[in-house]
Scaffold this motif. Structure first.
Motif, PDB file in Angstrom:
ATOM      1  N   ALA A 146      -3.548  -7.120   2.383  1.00 39.60           N
ATOM      2  CA  ALA A 146      -2.359  -6.600   1.679  1.00 39.60           C
ATOM      3  C   ALA A 146      -1.142  -6.542   2.590  1.00 39.60           C
ATOM      4  CB  ALA A 146      -2.661  -5.215   1.111  1.00 39.60           C
ATOM      5  N   THR A 174      -2.175  -4.920  -3.662  1.00 41.31           N
ATOM      6  CA  THR A 174      -2.973  -3.753  -3.272  1.00 41.31           C
ATOM      7  C   THR A 174      -4.459  -3.939  -3.590  1.00 41.31           C
ATOM      8  OG1 THR A 174      -2.284  -2.779  -5.370  1.00 41.31           O
ATOM      9  CG2 THR A 174      -1.183  -1.975  -3.378  1.00 41.31           C
ATOM     10  N   ASP A 219       0.833  -1.218   0.000  1.00 33.40           N
ATOM     11  CA  ASP A 219       0.000   0.000   0.000  1.00 33.40           C
ATOM     12  C   ASP A 219       0.861   1.260   0.000  1.00 33.40           C
ATOM     13  OD1 ASP A 219      -2.507  -1.250  -0.039  1.00 33.40           O
ATOM     14  OD2 ASP A 219      -2.457  -1.563   2.134  1.00 33.40           O
ATOM     15  N   ARG A 225       2.243   1.899  -3.479  1.00 37.32           N
ATOM     16  CA  ARG A 225       1.197   2.513  -4.305  1.00 37.32           C
ATOM     17  C   ARG A 225       1.048   3.999  -3.988  1.00 37.32           C
ATOM     18  NH1 ARG A 225      -4.923   0.355  -5.124  1.00 37.32           N
ATOM     19  NH2 ARG A 225      -5.138   0.481  -2.888  1.00 37.32           N
ATOM     20  N   LYS A 281      -6.601  -3.278   3.121  1.00 39.05           N
ATOM     21  CA  LYS A 281      -5.397  -2.600   3.597  1.00 39.05           C
ATOM     22  C   LYS A 281      -4.801  -3.257   4.846  1.00 39.05           C
ATOM     23  CE  LYS A 281      -5.930   2.174   2.016  1.00 39.05           C
ATOM     24  NZ  LYS A 281      -4.824   2.075   1.079  1.00 39.05           N
TER      25      LYS A 281
END
Lengths: 711, 327
Positions: free
Chosen positions: A463, A497, A213, A216, A501
C-alpha cells in the motif's frame, strides 16, 4: 540473467501515463456519480450569521447544499497516536460542524449536483452573512512561542549543545544576519480530488494520496467507524511534493456528502482552492549567527527561526536539523518559534524544514567565507563533521568530501575569480556559488506481498505510493532481480488499502523501507519455491508441484542501527548565474550537483529526481512566492499565471552525478533515499552565486529583480 | 462560475446583433483570457458569442498599408513573411508573448482587449473598482509590484498587460471596428481609456462593437526597431517593463522616433519625453542614456513598483542602443 538493479530502466508506468491509461483520482468514472463544488469563507475570522442556500437549491441538477446547518454531526474521535504527517498539537479542521470561521477559504458549504457545471453555478449563488472578528494575519515575532513539547519531542523544535551565546560573543570572526524565504505552494500538476462511494456502512475512497493507510485511519476516526470498513484507492499521483501526505478536510467532505445524498460524490479542487485546502511551505524568517576562529573553524552557530502556523493546529518543522548536524561545531543553539495566524495550516513541502534550515545555514556560511577571504569549499572542509555531533554517533556512511570534489571538478570551480563582481560576459555579471545539501535518512516498517504464478509472472504489492519518484520502477527492478525474472514479467502494484501496509510515501523513506520489504518478500518466495532442475524455470517448478501460484510476504523495519549510527544523504550543489545589472534579472545557465545517496537503484530515474529538485530550487531562489495581503488575509496570486514556477526557458544545463556510495549499515539495499535532498542546497547555491556576481547580498528569497535594483 | 449560453455566430451580423443593446453578451475568439476570467468568476456573462467562424482572419502586406484580420492567430502574424520583413518590431513583440500554445489560440483582436493582471482584479472575492465599481482599490496601498506607474490614481492602478499593443502603438496602427450600423476606422492610440473615475470602462469601443482588423501604415523603421521585454522569468510571463522602439533614421540622426512602454501604464504608454529628446539628434550611447533617463518623467510609482522607474529608464536606453545598432 543480467541484473537490472543499478540499470537506467525507463519508467515502467511511463507508457500508461503518456497514453492516458493511468487513472488518477478524479478520473474514476463511477456509475451514478454526482459532483461537488465548495463554498468558501471570504473572511479570516468570525462566525457565519446567515447562510442562504435557497437560490442554489433551485438550480437545475442540484441534489443538496450541505453546510453546518444540515450536515450530520461527525464524532471526530481523537487518534490514539497521531500519524507522523499530522501536526503534533491542535485539532484538525472540523468541516460543517459549526458557524466558526478561522481563515479565508475555509469550506463552509458544499453543493452536490448532477454535473460539475451545475454544482459550481449553484455554489456561486450561496449567500453568506458574517459576524466578523479581528483576525491575526501577520506573524508577530513578539508573540511567537516555542512549539509544545509534543512537537519538540518529535524533533520539530530547537536543539543545542555547548554554550553558543558565550562562544559567539568571544568569536573573532562573526556573521550576524536575518534571512527568509517566502511562502511556497506545491502546485503539483494534478489537483487534489476525492471520489467517495458508500455501500451500506462501507466506504470506498478514490483519493490523491501519498499514504492510503493514513486516509483510511483518519476517516475512520472522523466518522467513528471501523477502519476495515474503508477502502482507499490511489494508484497514480500526479505530483504532490508533500501536499498529499495528510488527510485534508475535502476528503471528509466528499465522504460526508456521499452519505448524505446516497450517491457517489466526486470533489475535485480548483487551482485557487488548492491554496487554501492542502497546506504550503510556511514563510520562515531566520536570524543566523556564526562565530568562527580566524582559520575558519566554527565555534558557534545560533539560529532563531520564526514561522507561522494556523490558529487551530501547531505545524512545526525541523529547521534546526541542518544547523545541528551539517558542520562540526562545539556550540550550537537552534531556536524555533511559531506564531498562529488566521490561515489554513501549513504542511510538509519537499524537504520540509530541512530545505529552510539549509538555506539559512548555507547563505551564512557563504558570508563567513567571504568575510574570511576563504574559498567557500575550503571553509566547509575545515568544518567537516566526521560524526553526527547532534546525536554523538558516527554516520553510517558519508561521502560528502567526494561530492565537493566531484561537483567542483565538473563545474570548473577553479575558474572562479574570488572577488564579488569580478566576472563578466559583456554587460552581464557572472557569479559562481555553492552550497552543501543534507537530508536525514530514515526508515519505517513496511510489508509486502509477492505472488509467483505458474506462467512465470509475478505480482508484488504493497500500500505504498508513487507520486513521481519512480516507486513502481525501482520496486519492479528489485523484485525482478531477487526473483530472477525478466523485468517485463514482474508487475508491481501499490496505492490500495487492501494491500499490505506501507509507510508514508514521504521523507525519502520509500526505497529504503518498502524496497527492503520487497526483497524480503521475494527472497521468501524463492525459499519456498519447489525444488527442480537447475535450468528449470519457476513456473515449471510450480506446475510440477501442482501449484497455480505461490505467495509470500516480506517485512522490514529499522533495527538498532538508528541508535548506533546517524544516517543522511549528502550533496554539493554549484550554480552559475548571469545577472543583468540594468534590470536585476537573474538567469541560471547551469547547476552541477553531486550526491551521496547510497546505492542508486535506477540512475535514470534518480537523475530525474535531482533535475526536478534543481528546477524547484530555481523556483525557490528566484520566483516562487505566495503574495499574502495581510489586510485581506489571503494569498492574492493563487493561480499558475501569477504564482511563478520555472518554465523550460529558465532551465538550461543541469548536471547530476552520484558519487560511489553504498550504506549497508542503514539498510540491506545500501540505499539512503533520494527525493528531498535534491531540493536542498539549490536555492542557497543560487543566492550565493548572485552575491558573487553582483556584490549585493540578497537574504530574502525569492530574489526578484527589484531586490537587485533598489538599495 | 455561473452557467451561460454559448452561440456560434455564422455571420458578423448575427454576432453584432447578439451583443449590442446592453445584452451583456460577450464575444469569444481564442478564449485564452476569457476562460480564466470565467473560471475565476471575474466575469459572468449570460452568453458567449463565438466569433471564430467570421471572415476576419488573414494578413495582407503586399504594399502600402498592411492589414491584419482581427481573428488572425498571434502565431500566424509572427510567421507571416511580409510582417517579418516590414514590421520586425511586431514579430519580436509576438515572440515574447505568452507561450507557443497560447499564441496558436490567441487572436489579434482578443489580445488587444485582454484584461489586466492586477491581483485584485483577478480575485473575485476582494474589492476592485474595475470589477465592481465603487468597491475600492486595494492595490493602491497593497500588492502593487506589477501595477502601473503611469496613468493611475487611488481609483485604479491596474497595468495594461500584453506586448502586441505596445508594438502596434509604436507602429502607429489603426483599427477597423464594426457595429450593427457599419464599419469605422479609429486610431489604436484612441482605443484605451484612462481609468479616471470609471476604471471599469477600459476602451472606447461601444457595447457590441467588434474589432475586425489592424491596419499598419508603411514606415521606415524596419531597420531600426527593437522590442525589449523585462520579466520575472525567461518566458511565458507578462512584462514588468517592456519597450517598443521604432526609429526612422536619417543617416545617424533620428528623423522620427516612436517609443512606447508596456507594463508601466494603465494603457500602452507612449514616452513623448523620450521621443522629444531623440528628435533630430545623432543617436549615440550618451543620447540613449539621456533619453532613457527621461522615461520616468511623470511617473507616480507606489511602494511596490518604484523599481519600475529605473528599470524602465535602462530598458529604454537598451532598446534605443539595440534599435540604433550601436549596442
Amino acid at each position: 540473467m543480467n541484473s537490472v538493479v543499478g540499470q537506467p530502466i525507463s519508467r515502467v508506468d511511463g507508457p500508461a501515463k503518456v497514453t492516458g491509461h493511468a487513472i488518477y483520482a478524479a478520473e474514476f468514472n463511477l456509475r451514478n456519480m454526482v459532483h461537488a463544488a465548495l463554498v468558501h469563507s471570504t473572511i479570516a475570522h468570525g462566525r457565519i450569521d446567515q447562510l442562504d442556500t435557497r437560490d442554489a437549491e433551485q438550480e437545475p441538477g442540484v441534489l443538496a447544499v450541505i453546510s453546518h446547518l444540515n450536515a450530520e454531526r461527525l464524532p471526530y474521535e481523537p487518534l490514539e497516536k497521531r500519524p507522523p504527517v499530522d501536526p503534533k498539537a491542535g485539532e484538525q479542521l472540523h468541516v460543517f460542524q459549526g458557524p466558526e470561521i478561522l481563515f479565508v477559504g475555509q469550506p463552509i458549504a458544499v453543493v452536490i449536483a448532477e454535473t460539475v457545471e451545475q454544482a459550481r453555478t449553484a455554489a456561486a449563488l450561496v449567500q453568506v452573512a458574517y459576524h466578523e472578528q479581528v483576525a491575526t494575519t501577520e506573524v508577530r515575532h513578539d508573540r511567537a512561542q516555542p512549539p509544545t513539547e509534543a512537537s519538540s519531542k518529535a524533533g520539530r523544535g530547537g536543539g543545542s549543545r555547548g554554550d553558543a551565546e558565550k562562544a559567539f560573543a568571544k568569536a573573532p570572526v562573526k556573521v550576524d544576519m536575518w534571512c527568509s524565504h517566502d511562502r511556497e505552494h506545491h502546485n503539483a500538476v494534478e489537483p487534489h480530488a476525492t471520489i467517495a462511494e458508500w455501500f451500506g456502512d462501507h466506504l470506498t475512497l478514490y483519493d490523491k494520496s501519498q499514504w492510503v493507510d493514513n486516509v483510511r485511519s483518519e476517516i475512520a476516526h472522523v466518522f467513528g467507524m471501523p477502519a476495515e470498513n474503508i477502502r482507499v484507492v490511489s494508484p497514480f499521483v500526479g505530483g504532490a511534493f508533500g501536499s498529499a501526505l495528510r488527510t485534508w478536510p475535502h476528503v471528509t467532505i466528499a465522504a460526508l456528502a456521499a452519505r448524505q445524498v446516497g450517491r457517489a460524490v466526486r470533489l475535485e479542487l480548483t487551482r485557487r482552492e488548492l491554496y487554501v485546502s492542502v497546506g504550503y511551505r510556511p514563510r520562515t524568517e531566520q536570524h543566523m549567527q556564526l562565530g568562527a576562529e580566524a582559520d575558519g573553524r566554527l565555534v558557534a552557530i545560533i539560529q532563531d527561526a520564526v514561522a507561522p502556523t494556523s490558529v487551530y493546529e501547531e505545524y512545526a518543522e525541523r529547521t534546526a536539523d541542518p544547523v545541528l548536524r551539517t558542520y562540526s561545531c562545539p556550540n550550537v543553539q537552534a531556536r524555533y518559534r511559531l506564531a498562529p495566524v488566521n490561515a489554513n495550516t501549513p504542511c510538509p513541502m519537499r524537504a520540509p524544514g530541512i530545505a529552510t534550515g539549509v538555506m539559512a545555514l548555507e547563505i551564512a556560511m557563504d558570508e563567513l567565507a567571504d568575510g574570511l577571504g576563504m574559498d567557500p569549499i575550503e571553509l566547509r572542509l575545515r568544518n567537516y563533521a566526521e560524526n553526527d555531533e547532534a546525536k554523538g554517533v558516527p554516520w553510517s556512511s558519508k561521502a560528502l568530501r567526494e561530492c565537493y570534489q566531484t561537483a567542483a571538478d565538473r563545474f570548473l570551480w577553479s575558474r572562479r575569480s574570488a572577488p564579488p563582481r569580478s566576472m563578466r560576459n559583456g554587460r552581464l555579471l557572472i557569479g559562481y556559488g555553492m552550497a552543501t545539501a543534507f537530508y536525514p535518512a530514515e526508515r519505517a516498517p513496511a510489508s509486502v506481498q509477492a505472488i509467483l504464478y505458474a506462467n512465470d509472472t509475478a505480482v508484488v504489492r504493497t500500500a505504498s505510493s508513487d507520486m513521481g519518484p519512480g516507486t513502481y520502477t525501482a520496486m519492479t527492478q528489485l523484485a525482478a532481480d531477487t526473483l530472477g525474472l525478466p523485468i517485463e514479467r514482474v508487475h508491481f502494484e501499490l496505492g490500495d488499502t487492501e494491500m499490505p501496509k506501507a509507510p508514508v510515501h514521504g521523507g525519502s523513506m520509500t526505497l529504503a523501507s518498502v524496497g527492503t520489504a520487497v526483497v524480503d518478500a521475494c527472497k521468501a518466495l524463492m525459499a519456498n519455491l519447489p525444488a527442480g532442475e537447475m535450468a528449470e524455470g519457476h513456473g515449471a517448478r510450480l506446475r510440477r508441484a501442482g501449484l497455480e501460484s505461490l505467495t509470500a510476504t516480506g517485512h522490514s523495519e529499522p533495527g538498532d542501527e538508528a541508535n548506533k549510527y546517524s544516517s543522511a544523504g549528502f550533496g554539493a550543489v554549484f550554480a552559475e548565474v548571469w545577472v543583468d545589472p540594468d534590470f536585476g534579472t537573474v538567469r541560471v545557465p547551469r547547476i552541477v550537483g553531486a550526491y551521496d545517496v547510497g546505492r542508486v537503484i535506477n540512475p535514470k530515474i534518480a537523475r530525474s529526481q535531482c533535475l526536478g529538485g534543481m528546477v524547484g530550487g530555481i523556483g525557490m531562489a528566484l520566483m516562487e512566492q505566495a503574495e499574502w495581503d495581510a489586510r485581506l488575509g489571503r494569498v492574492m496570486n493563487a493561480n499558475l499565471a501569477e504564482y511563478l514556477v520555472p518554465v523550460n526557458a529558465d532551465v538550461t544545463d543541469l548536471d547530476v552525478t552520484f558519487v560511489r556510495s553504498s550504506d549497508e549499515i542503514f539498510n540491506p539495499l545500501g540505499a539512503k533515499g533520494l527525493a528531498e535532498i535534491a531540493l536542498c542546497g539549490v536555492a542557497p547555491a543560487i543566492a550565493n552565486a548572485v552575491y558573487h556576481a553582483t556584490g549585493k547580498r540578497v537574504r530574502h528569497l525569492p530574489i526578484m529583480p527589484e531586490k537587485l535594483l533598489v538599495d | 462560475m455561473l452557467a451561460f449560453s454559448y452561440v456560434v455566430a455564422p455571420h458578423a451580423e448575427t454576432a453584432l446583433s447578439l451583443v449590442c443593446g446592453g445584452s451583456n453578451a460577450t464575444f469569444i475568439a481564442g478564449g485564452t483570457d476569457i476562460l480564466q476570467l470565467l473560471q475565476e468568476g471575474v466575469i459572468a456573462p449570460p452568453s458567449l458569442i463565438d466569433i471564430n467562424a467570421l471572415p476576419f482572419s488573414g494578413v495582407q502586406t503586399e504594399q502600402g498599408e498592411a492589414r491584419i484580420g482581427a481573428l488572425t492567430r498571434l502565431s500566424d502574424v509572427a510567421d507571416d513573411p511580409g510582417i517579418r520583413q516590414r514590421f520586425p518590431l511586431l514579430v519580436q513583440a509576438l515572440q515574447e508573448t505568452a507561450s507557443p500554445q497560447v499564441r496558436n489560440m490567441a487572436t489579434v483582436g482578443g489580445n488587444l482587449l485582454q484584461r489586466t493582471r492586477c491581483l485584485y482584479f483577478r480575485d473575485a472575492t476582494v474589492p476592485c473598482n474595475k470589477r465592481q465599481p465603487g468597491s475600492g482599490c486595494p492595490a493602491w496601498d497593497g500588492l502593487n509590484r506589477i501595477n502601473a506607474i503611469f496613468g493611475g490614481s487611488d481609483r485604479c492602478i491596474a497595468a495594461n498587460p500584453g506586448d502586441m499593443a505596445v508594438a502596434l502603438l509604436a507602429l502607429d496602427a489603426d483599427l477597423l471596428v464594426q457595429n450593427v450600423e457599419g464599419e469605422r476606422r479609429m486610431r489604436l492610440a484612441d482605443l484605451y481609456r484612462m481609468p479616471d473615475e470609471n476604471p471599469q470602462h477600459e476602451t472606447t469601443l461601444a457595447s457590441g462593437e467588434l474589432i475586425t482588423a489592424v491596419l499598419l501604415p508603411s514606415n521606415e523603421a524596419a531597420g531600426h526597431s527593437y522590442y525589449l521585454k523585462v520579466r520575472d522569468r525567461a518566458s511565458f510571463e507578462w512584462a514588468l517593463v517592456s519597450v517598443a522602439a521604432a526609429l526612422e533614421m536619417d543617416g545617424t540622426r533620428v528623423h522620427r522616433a516612436r517609443i512606447v512602454a508596456g507594463g508601466v501604464g494603465t494603457k500602452p504608454w507612449r514616452l513623448m519625453r523620450v521621443e522629444e529628446a531623440l528628435q533630430g539628434r545623432p543617436l549615440t550611447p550618451d543620447l540613449a542614456r539621456q533619453a532613457g533617463n527621461r522615461a520616468g518623467d511623470g511617473a507616480a510609482p507606489r511602494a511596490g513598483n518604484a523599481f519600475k522607474v529605473p528599470m524602465l529608464q535602462r530598458a529604454v536606453e537598451r532598446a534605443l542602443l539595440t534599435a540604433g545598432g550601436i549596442a
